[in-house]
Enzyme design. Structure first.
Site, PDB file in Angstrom:
ATOM      1  CD  GLU A 166      -3.138  -0.337   0.326  1.00 52.04           C
ATOM      2  OE1 GLU A 166      -3.256   0.456  -0.396  1.00 52.04           O
ATOM      3  OE2 GLU A 166      -4.281  -1.500  -0.102  1.00 52.04           O
TER       4      GLU A 166
ATOM      5  CG  ASN B   7      -8.169   7.414  -4.456  1.00 49.77           C
ATOM      6  OD1 ASN B   7      -7.014   6.632  -5.083  1.00 49.77           O
ATOM      7  ND2 ASN B   7      -8.395   7.484  -3.370  1.00 49.77           N
TER       8      ASN B   7
ATOM      9  CG  ASP C 264     -13.344   8.609  -4.539  1.00 52.12           C
ATOM     10  OD1 ASP C 264     -12.476   8.926  -4.691  1.00 52.12           O
ATOM     11  OD2 ASP C 264     -13.786   7.552  -3.710  1.00 52.12           O
TER      12      ASP C 264
ATOM     13  CB  SER D  41     -11.449   9.670  -1.583  1.00 47.79           C
ATOM     14  OG  SER D  41     -10.967   8.713  -2.582  1.00 47.79           O
TER      15      SER D  41
ATOM     16  CG  ASP E   8      -6.431   5.767  -0.836  1.00 49.61           C
ATOM     17  OD1 ASP E   8      -7.254   5.840  -0.327  1.00 49.61           O
ATOM     18  OD2 ASP E   8      -6.013   5.254  -1.858  1.00 49.61           O
TER      19      ASP E   8
ATOM     20  CG  ASN F  17     -10.772   6.311   0.391  1.00 48.79           C
ATOM     21  OD1 ASN F  17     -11.997   6.717   0.564  1.00 48.79           O
ATOM     22  ND2 ASN F  17     -10.158   6.784  -0.692  1.00 48.79           N
TER      23      ASN F  17
END
Ligand SMILES: *[C@@H]1O[C@H](CO)[C@@H](O)[C@H](O)[C@H]1NC(C)=O
Length: 147
Positions: A53, A64, A67, A69, A71, A78
């Site tokens: 990750e 991202n 959307d 958002s 991380d 998220n």
């Protein structure tokens, strides 16, 4: 100041100078914060997850676009569901934290939030775990670590 710096250097040698923790320091830290065996998920799974990750980067952030958002941190948590960064549409803040707290070197908030996520969704919430860790032999992720 000098004394504090030296103390920090002794106790957190991997995080004082940078943001990327060593694999084994990460394993020890999350074990000490109670992740080993939490919800029957072994330490090696968490080390594998963080490897894929964030590559153990405590301050990793990835946006991202689809959307809007982001991380956050070593577990790439998220902002749509788990933390508040004041800019993600329709965010729910399931962990009740500021997203910036998920970037802290001590990992306290990040681990608390990871526990919340596995309680609600299981470790399958993480695509990095599904793609790289699920069904794999994971002993190499703890290889050489004095735990
Ligand atoms: C960690 O992530 C931050 C934010 O994405 C980035 O600026 C930094 O270069 C990364 N550090 C390492 C060691 O990869």
């Amino acid at each position: 100041m000098k004394v504090l710096f030296l103390l920090g250097f002794l106790f957190f040698p991997m995080t004082v100078h940078g943001v990327r923790m060593s694999r084994c320091a990460f394993a020890r830290r999350i074990r000490d914060l109670g992740l080993n065996g939490y919800r029957r998920i072994s330490l090696a799974n968490w080390v594998c997850l963080a490897r894929w990750e964030s590559n153990f980067n405590t301050t990793a952030t990835n946006y991202n676009a689809w959307d809007r958002s982001t991380d956050y941190g070593i577990f790439q948590i998220n902002s749509r569901y788990w933390c508040d960064d004041d800019k993600t549409p329709h965010a729910t803040n399931g962990c009740g934290v500021r997203c910036s707290q998920l970037l802290e070197d001590n990992l306290v908030k990040a681990v608390e939030c990871a526990k919340q996520i596995v309680r609600q969704q299981g470790i399958r919430a993480w695509v990095g775990w599904k793609n790289h860790c699920d069904g794999h032999r994971l002993s190499r992720y703890l290889h050489g670590c004095r735990l």
